[in-house]
Scaffold this active site. Structure first.
Site, mmCIF file in Angstrom:
data_model
loop_
_atom_site.group_PDB
_atom_site.id
_atom_site.type_symbol
_atom_site.label_atom_id
_atom_site.label_comp_id
_atom_site.label_asym_id
_atom_site.label_seq_id
_atom_site.Cartn_x
_atom_site.Cartn_y
_atom_site.Cartn_z
ATOM 1 N NE ARG A 56 -3.787 -2.358 0.179
ATOM 2 C CZ ARG A 56 -4.301 -3.042 -0.834
ATOM 3 N NH1 ARG A 56 -3.900 -2.811 -2.070
ATOM 4 N NH2 ARG A 56 -5.215 -3.951 -0.637
ATOM 5 C CG ASN A 67 -2.389 -2.943 -6.872
ATOM 6 O OD1 ASN A 67 -1.446 -3.279 -6.155
ATOM 7 N ND2 ASN A 67 -3.608 -3.396 -6.698
ATOM 8 C CG ASP A 94 -2.374 -8.323 -8.774
ATOM 9 O OD1 ASP A 94 -3.201 -9.117 -9.247
ATOM 10 O OD2 ASP A 94 -2.293 -8.075 -7.561
ATOM 11 C CG HIS A 112 -5.761 -9.886 -11.570
ATOM 12 N ND1 HIS A 112 -6.027 -9.696 -10.239
ATOM 13 C CD2 HIS A 112 -6.964 -9.811 -12.206
ATOM 14 C CE1 HIS A 112 -7.329 -9.506 -10.070
ATOM 15 N NE2 HIS A 112 -7.919 -9.567 -11.250
ATOM 16 C CG HIS A 121 -4.749 -14.055 -7.574
ATOM 17 N ND1 HIS A 121 -5.247 -14.102 -8.851
ATOM 18 C CD2 HIS A 121 -4.473 -12.751 -7.325
ATOM 19 C CE1 HIS A 121 -5.278 -12.868 -9.335
ATOM 20 N NE2 HIS A 121 -4.809 -12.049 -8.441
ATOM 21 C CG ASP A 131 -3.826 -11.250 -3.690
ATOM 22 O OD1 ASP A 131 -3.307 -10.113 -3.693
ATOM 23 O OD2 ASP A 131 -4.846 -11.521 -4.354
ATOM 24 C CG HIS A 142 -8.731 -3.242 1.752
ATOM 25 N ND1 HIS A 142 -8.374 -2.310 0.802
ATOM 26 C CD2 HIS A 142 -8.792 -4.424 1.111
ATOM 27 C CE1 HIS A 142 -8.248 -2.910 -0.378
ATOM 28 N NE2 HIS A 142 -8.484 -4.190 -0.222
HETATM 29 ZN ZN LIG Z 1 -4.869 -9.961 -8.501
HETATM 30 ZN ZN LIG Z 2 -3.004 -9.018 -5.766
#
Ligand SMILES: [Zn+2]
Ligand SMILES: [Zn+2]
Length: 427
Positions: free
Chosen positions: A65, A95, A153, A180, A233, A306, A310
């Site tokens: 993050r 990301n 991803d 992904h 994943h 993964d 949050h």
């Molecule tokens: Zn993903």
């Molecule tokens: Zn991911």
């Protein structure tokens, strides 16, 4: 530098053909000696009797993050959670905000990580600028800055054309493209796996076909380009079969699964709500069984978490509004021991292969072993110790785990990175 003698543990290092009760001397950041009853005077002795001594675990898939999402996690809290989970290396996905799509950003991430000094960080950079699916990033410059793989991803690589170029470029650099797998035209508005649970809760479903259509496309392209495709994943029975068949044909494909996909089905959402909402979603029992079979027969190469923390206020939203993702770094070993090893599905050696040996191979780093001269990255765990995971005790900022309150059998006791003891569990 300090030295450690890890005494009397069950050393399991499949890449070195080690599976015996041995001592391990770690000195000046490296494995210095491995053998029975070493007679040395180290700075410190770690009593590992009754414990497994493994090459350090490598998590191919985490979301830490930072930058941009510090409300949910920072590099510091994420790396603290990593070493508490036995991970000596992690691969953060790009990301963040901004997306890791430029060498300066990969470089800044590495600088910040080395200041923190817990787990090693191997960034995965974006395939396309902003992961928007339009313009390829500069793979060569990003790899030179430390990126070990490329992925968009959070979403799939947008088009077959872009993926083909990405694979051709990645093949020349000798790095994998991590996909992904999702076809957005099949998942738009989807919340949970398509089926009875989604119907009961009145939310839109995500069909298995979404993952499999994208995976099939990428396998065709990997075959055509000779590139290394790594599937993130993986979650469906059909995907396991696609990977198995492609590998039989000689396609360079590797795949990871998450603990939540080999432990839970979509039924878990009824109990855990948004803390069981992730992408790809939890699937049906037959998918879970296929994933377990894929782990047992080595169709699946790696376990990756993964880890997707949050902030609680985000996960407090309604099921259809809350973000996708669950935390995973601190529960991976306990879940894998409890549901794979103690159930007799796989042996401890295979577990070490899934968590350390194969991840090192996938990112082409000389890790995942304990031979003399290799990196002093060691994970020590008690295979029999039971413990209860409680989110309020987590080092991660994320509290979004469906495993809160679960009793697990198998517990990380110490983590050593580059010869430094970075985590030790109280007795
Ligand atoms: Zn993903
Ligand atoms: Zn991911």
């Amino acid at each position: 530098m300090s030295s450690f003698l890890i005494r009397g543990g069950h050393v399991v290092s499949p890449a070195d053909d080690l599976d015996a009760r041995l001592d391990v001397l770690v000195e000046d950041g490296l494995i210095r000696e491995v053998g029975p009853q070493l007679d040395r005077r180290p700075d410190r002795v770690i009593d590992a009797r009754g414990q497994v001594v493994s090459p350090g675990f490598i998590d191919l898939h985490v979301h830490l993050r930072e930058p941009g999402g510090e409300e949910s996690e920072t590099l510091e809290t994420g790396l603290a959670a990593a070493v508490a989970g036995g991970f000596t290396s992690v691969c953060p996905m790009p990301n963040t905000s901004p997306v890791n799509d430029r060498p300066e950003l990969s470089g800044a991430l590495l600088t910040r990580a080395s200041e923190i000094g817990l787990a090693r960080v191997f960034p995965i950079a974006a395939v396309s600028m902003g992961s928007a699916g339009d313009t390829l990033t500069n793979f060569r410059a990003l790899a030179a800055a430390g990126a070990v793989a490329f992925s968009d991803d959070g979403r799939p690589v947008k088009t077959a054309g872009l993926m083909k170029t990405a694979m051709e470029t990645a093949r020349r650099l000798g790095v994998p493209v991590v996909e992904h797998c999702e076809d957005p035209s099949l998942t738009a508005g989807g919340v949970l796996n398509e089926g009875a649970v989604a119907e009961k809760l009145g939310v839109k479903g995500v069909p298995a076909a979404s993952e499999e259509v994208c995976l099939a496309r990428d396998l065709v392209l990997a075959n055509a380009t000779g590139a290394h495709l790594h599937v993130a994943h993986l979650s469906t029975a059909g995907s396991v079969e696609l990977v198995r068949a492609a590998r039989r044909r000689g396609v360079r494909v590797t795949a990871e699964v998450t603990p939540h996909h080999f432990v839970l089905t979509d039924e878990a959402v009824l109990q855990h709500g948004t803390n069981a909402k992730m992408n790809p979603p939890l699937r049906r029992t037959r998918d879970l069984e296929a994933v377990l079979a894929g782990l047992a027969d080595s169709t699946i190469d790696a376990i990756a978490t993964d880890h997707a923390p949050h902030a609680s206020r985000l996960k407090a939203k309604a099921l259809s509004e809350a973000p996708f993702g669950v935390t995973g770094l601190e529960t991976a070993l306990g879940l894998a021991m409890t549901f794979l090893v103690h159930t007799g599905r796989i042996a401890i050696g295979q577990l070490v292969t899934l968590l350390s040996v194969n991840p090192a191979r996938i990112i082409n780093r000389p890790l995942g072993r304990l031979r003399v001269g290799s990196a002093g990255d060691v994970t020590i765990f008690d295979p029999e110790r039971e413990w209860i995971y409680r989110v309020e005790e987590s080092r991660s900022k994320g509290r979004n785990s469906p495993f809160h309150g679960w009793k697990l059998k198998g517990c990380i006791t110490a983590t050593i990175v580059a010869g430094k003891l970075v985590y030790e569990r109280a007795a």
